[in-house]
Scaffold this motif. Sequence first.
Motif, PDB file in Angstrom:
ATOM      1  N   LEU A 404       0.616  -1.034  -0.230  1.00 26.25           N
ATOM      2  CA  LEU A 404       0.006  -0.022   0.232  1.00 26.25           C
ATOM      3  C   LEU A 404       0.659   0.839  -0.416  1.00 26.25           C
ATOM      4  O   LEU A 404       0.455   1.798  -1.454  1.00 26.25           O
ATOM      5  CB  LEU A 404      -0.888   0.061   0.986  1.00 26.25           C
ATOM      6  CG  LEU A 404      -2.230   1.465   1.142  1.00 26.25           C
ATOM      7  CD1 LEU A 404      -2.885   1.301   0.440  1.00 26.25           C
ATOM      8  CD2 LEU A 404      -2.444   1.122   2.385  1.00 26.25           C
ATOM      9  N   MET A 405       1.881   1.478   0.853  1.00 23.53           N
ATOM     10  CA  MET A 405       2.723   2.606   0.765  1.00 23.53           C
ATOM     11  C   MET A 405       3.820   2.815  -1.048  1.00 23.53           C
ATOM     12  O   MET A 405       3.423   3.673  -1.364  1.00 23.53           O
ATOM     13  CB  MET A 405       4.022   1.768   1.592  1.00 23.53           C
ATOM     14  CG  MET A 405       3.824   2.403   3.142  1.00 23.53           C
ATOM     15  SD  MET A 405       5.392   1.718   3.925  1.00 23.53           S
ATOM     16  CE  MET A 405       4.355   2.029   5.613  1.00 23.53           C
ATOM     17  N   ASP A 406       3.982   1.239  -1.192  1.00 24.88           N
ATOM     18  CA  ASP A 406       3.935   1.850  -2.686  1.00 24.88           C
ATOM     19  C   ASP A 406       3.086   1.931  -3.514  1.00 24.88           C
ATOM     20  O   ASP A 406       3.717   3.209  -4.414  1.00 24.88           O
ATOM     21  CB  ASP A 406       4.590   0.448  -3.099  1.00 24.88           C
ATOM     22  CG  ASP A 406       5.949  -0.377  -2.223  1.00 24.88           C
ATOM     23  OD1 ASP A 406       6.506   0.702  -1.459  1.00 24.88           O
ATOM     24  OD2 ASP A 406       6.096  -1.339  -2.424  1.00 24.88           O
ATOM     25  N   ALA A 407       2.414   1.731  -3.342  1.00 20.04           N
ATOM     26  CA  ALA A 407       1.123   1.966  -4.028  1.00 20.04           C
ATOM     27  C   ALA A 407       0.899   3.644  -3.867  1.00 20.04           C
ATOM     28  O   ALA A 407       0.323   4.221  -4.905  1.00 20.04           O
ATOM     29  CB  ALA A 407       0.201   0.823  -4.126  1.00 20.04           C
ATOM     30  N   ARG A 408       0.476   3.492  -2.646  1.00 19.63           N
ATOM     31  CA  ARG A 408       0.616   5.302  -2.618  1.00 19.63           C
ATOM     32  C   ARG A 408       1.283   6.572  -2.877  1.00 19.63           C
ATOM     33  O   ARG A 408       1.184   7.183  -3.523  1.00 19.63           O
ATOM     34  CB  ARG A 408      -0.145   5.268  -1.126  1.00 19.63           C
ATOM     35  CG  ARG A 408       0.487   6.811  -1.008  1.00 19.63           C
ATOM     36  CD  ARG A 408      -1.767   7.586  -1.078  1.00 19.63           C
ATOM     37  NE  ARG A 408      -1.881   8.951  -0.384  1.00 19.63           N
ATOM     38  CZ  ARG A 408      -1.078   9.692  -0.790  1.00 19.63           C
ATOM     39  NH1 ARG A 408      -0.181   9.878  -2.630  1.00 19.63           N
ATOM     40  NH2 ARG A 408      -1.753  11.154  -0.545  1.00 19.63           N
ATOM     41  N   ARG A 409       2.841   6.361  -3.150  1.00 18.06           N
ATOM     42  CA  ARG A 409       3.982   6.190  -3.296  1.00 18.06           C
ATOM     43  C   ARG A 409       3.557   7.018  -4.870  1.00 18.06           C
ATOM     44  O   ARG A 409       4.113   8.175  -5.332  1.00 18.06           O
ATOM     45  CB  ARG A 409       5.143   6.374  -2.371  1.00 18.06           C
ATOM     46  CG  ARG A 409       5.897   7.163  -3.597  1.00 18.06           C
ATOM     47  CD  ARG A 409       6.542   8.461  -3.071  1.00 18.06           C
ATOM     48  NE  ARG A 409       7.255   9.447  -3.160  1.00 18.06           N
ATOM     49  CZ  ARG A 409       7.264  10.474  -4.624  1.00 18.06           C
ATOM     50  NH1 ARG A 409       6.506   9.911  -4.869  1.00 18.06           N
ATOM     51  NH2 ARG A 409       8.997  10.460  -4.188  1.00 18.06           N
ATOM     52  N   ALA A 410       3.445   5.770  -5.705  1.00 17.72           N
ATOM     53  CA  ALA A 410       3.356   5.647  -7.142  1.00 17.72           C
ATOM     54  C   ALA A 410       1.985   6.487  -7.700  1.00 17.72           C
ATOM     55  O   ALA A 410       2.461   7.463  -8.648  1.00 17.72           O
ATOM     56  CB  ALA A 410       2.966   4.061  -7.723  1.00 17.72           C
ATOM     57  N   ARG A 411       1.656   6.642  -6.893  1.00 17.18           N
ATOM     58  CA  ARG A 411      -0.139   8.249  -7.404  1.00 17.18           C
ATOM     59  C   ARG A 411       0.443   9.225  -7.104  1.00 17.18           C
ATOM     60  O   ARG A 411      -0.718  10.001  -7.974  1.00 17.18           O
ATOM     61  CB  ARG A 411      -1.278   6.672  -6.488  1.00 17.18           C
ATOM     62  CG  ARG A 411      -2.427   7.880  -6.725  1.00 17.18           C
ATOM     63  CD  ARG A 411      -3.894   7.102  -5.988  1.00 17.18           C
ATOM     64  NE  ARG A 411      -4.002   6.653  -4.570  1.00 17.18           N
ATOM     65  CZ  ARG A 411      -4.830   7.388  -4.088  1.00 17.18           C
ATOM     66  NH1 ARG A 411      -4.769   9.130  -4.098  1.00 17.18           N
ATOM     67  NH2 ARG A 411      -4.063   7.427  -3.065  1.00 17.18           N
ATOM     68  N   SER A 412       0.763   9.431  -5.495  1.00 19.67           N
ATOM     69  CA  SER A 412       1.062  10.736  -5.386  1.00 19.67           C
ATOM     70  C   SER A 412       2.440  11.025  -4.949  1.00 19.67           C
ATOM     71  O   SER A 412       1.903   9.784  -3.725  1.00 19.67           O
ATOM     72  CB  SER A 412       0.040  11.311  -5.394  1.00 19.67           C
ATOM     73  OG  SER A 412      -0.650  12.792  -4.550  1.00 19.67           O
ATOM     74  N   ALA A 413       2.892  11.881  -4.757  1.00 20.75           N
ATOM     75  CA  ALA A 413       4.146  11.758  -4.147  1.00 20.75           C
ATOM     76  C   ALA A 413       3.695  12.930  -2.911  1.00 20.75           C
ATOM     77  O   ALA A 413       4.834  13.104  -2.251  1.00 20.75           O
ATOM     78  CB  ALA A 413       5.672  12.926  -5.130  1.00 20.75           C
ATOM     79  N   ARG A 414       2.552  13.576  -2.527  1.00 21.27           N
ATOM     80  CA  ARG A 414       2.429  14.404  -1.783  1.00 21.27           C
ATOM     81  C   ARG A 414       1.267  13.955  -0.712  1.00 21.27           C
ATOM     82  O   ARG A 414       0.148  13.596  -1.633  1.00 21.27           O
ATOM     83  CB  ARG A 414       0.956  15.529  -2.757  1.00 21.27           C
ATOM     84  CG  ARG A 414       1.272  16.850  -1.503  1.00 21.27           C
ATOM     85  CD  ARG A 414       0.600  17.961  -2.334  1.00 21.27           C
ATOM     86  NE  ARG A 414       0.332  18.885  -1.480  1.00 21.27           N
ATOM     87  CZ  ARG A 414       0.666  20.095  -0.979  1.00 21.27           C
ATOM     88  NH1 ARG A 414       2.032  19.674  -0.973  1.00 21.27           N
ATOM     89  NH2 ARG A 414       0.519  20.785   0.211  1.00 21.27           N
ATOM     90  N   LEU A 415       1.567  14.026   0.450  1.00 27.50           N
ATOM     91  CA  LEU A 415       0.724  14.285   1.578  1.00 27.50           C
ATOM     92  C   LEU A 415       0.615  14.781   2.560  1.00 27.50           C
ATOM     93  O   LEU A 415       1.224  15.077   3.664  1.00 27.50           O
ATOM     94  CB  LEU A 415       0.793  12.317   2.566  1.00 27.50           C
ATOM     95  CG  LEU A 415       0.244  12.193   3.400  1.00 27.50           C
ATOM     96  CD1 LEU A 415      -0.660  11.422   2.461  1.00 27.50           C
ATOM     97  CD2 LEU A 415       1.384  10.156   3.769  1.00 27.50           C
TER      98      LEU A 415
END
Length: 658
Positions: A404-415
């Motif tokens: 999930l971390m990897d997928a979230r980073r691929a989706r957007s670099a902003r959090l």
Amino acid sequence: MKKALCALLFLLLQACLAFAGPLDKYVGTYRLDDDFKLWMRDDGGRLYMLAGLHPCYLMEKAVRASRCDLPPGRMALHQWVPLTARGNDVFTFDAVDIRFQFKSGEVVMVQKKDAVVFAHPGGTTLHFARKSSALQLPALLKEIKLDAAVLQKFVGTYQLNPDFDVQVKLERGHLTARPTQGPKFVLFPETPTHFFMRLVPMELTFEPGLIRWYMNGTDAVFKRQPDDYVARMPPNSGPKGCRSAAPASLEHGTFLAVDTVKSAVLGQDLPICVYLPPGYAEGSASYPVIYQTDGEYMESTIALLERKKMQAVVIGLGGFEEREINLVQPGAEKYYRFMVDEAMPQLEARYRVDPKRRVLNGHSMGGNFVLVAALLDAPDRPHFANYLSTDGSFLAASYELHMLMDARRARSARLATSIVMAGAGKGNGVDVRMNYERMRGMGFRGLNLSLMDMVGDDHGSVALAAANEAFGRFFPPTAGLLKAPLVIDGKPRALAHAGMGIYFGEVSLDAGRHLLSVATAAQTVDVDKAGTYVVRIDAFRPHAPVLQVAPKVQRIAAQPIYLRGTMNNWGVSDQLRQGEDERFSVTVQLKAGEVQFKVGSEDFQTVDFGAQAGSGCEKPLVAGGGNVSLQVASDGSYTFTLDAARPDAPVLSVRRNP
């Protein structure tokens, strides 16, 4: 000079690559036989291993009774565990006497020869042949789906012995196992007949007429009983409701029990608990809101807010009975959708909360869910301003969380949010730090990520300790609650604001009678001799402040003080009462084991004494210090005595009563 610098940088780069590169030769998929595989991966410059089966499964039944130095919890199914390099292609488990020796095309797993004998052609060592340099992760790492008809055939009652039964039921698409002794477990299928549990490192296999339940290195065989068999089971109290979660007494706020929130996403109704802060009913202001997982158990959060005089609405989310489904992936995504799409709109339409000051608070598996929710949230406009993840049980589904971390980073670099991760030194602290480092390494823009290393806390005590510190960050004290100054004999005096409406300071008074007043509060003080006195004002309710005065040498006596710790849930049931001189004491009943405690006032603001780093009893305490740790040798009555002759460094001693 420039060429020399470039050459130096090149050499440094080569050195870094040489350091990180060798791990590549270990990464891949290894196989012992059709039943047992290993996977090795490089994560952040460290080698991690995942085992498809526990080695003790490979022993013959007669050998399984012998000692196995690889505890199930250290090499449980579905868990990545770190290996420590020992040189010469050798890695070890921390605190476990097992070596992994990498050779050409294989990895050899070796234990002490006198510890266990593997019933395998490899003898006392296990040889895993490298099948691929790629991580060919199997489908078993994600829960497989079985039809209800397949699961229904396992439903029934099974008996280990006349005193120990286990009931297997089909509930919301999952098999559950409820033993006579212990809690109910949710079973997750690896194959159509083999299941594992996330809460504990145990597995079971259904065979014709029996369950083979593997735990603690041995098989426990439960035989299926006839349909008319009456199981010896304790009474089933059912899911915990909100009404039983209210503290015994609330000094200021109001506790409400909202029966249920209907969820189409989860296909069930969940209990919701709500706490409203002091003054909510009389005003029209909006408040910060804390959403808390396992909301049926929100007493400590409410007590902390009241003690710290922090005003916030608390909404406790139900679902404790199925937390290993709802709070870890893949089920956590559904629970997240229930929270943001169903629960929040319904509840925030009823209660005055500020959407810009939302907090999500979770402990244990709830701590895992907090991180999952942050990763699922919108990149630029997250639902929560702050997340508090306390001692997260990340190993329950570590592979899924990392994906999930990897997928979230691929989706957007902003959090764009704030996340606090707290780990207990005597709990999941190592796992918390590992996931914190991984999260930090993702390089999210706009993320304020911080780690709390609660070294002296265990898995139980860390939730309150972390909330105590984190809430102070999330809800900074409001300055200027006290509009009128302190007036002494007609002259205004300045006091320091300690936060949460508490004002504290020292004033010099001559012998004689003095009139102290602030707003509507006034007090006459007769001073026997000139000296320095402590003044404390509680202005949490500005229209009716509370004024207290005491000699400086009796600063601790300016208000009641209490022994507060794990023995009384950090409450105020054990008051230290003053005896001779500046000595205060209280007698409590303790059970053998470790207790942690501090000395504090009811608000834990004016008086908050704890241990210096590395110190315990019989040494001076310090204001704002850490928890004092005490090893209790045996059950009994113990007297705690506080010598406050030096009020800024009182000494606490403990003795066992006859």
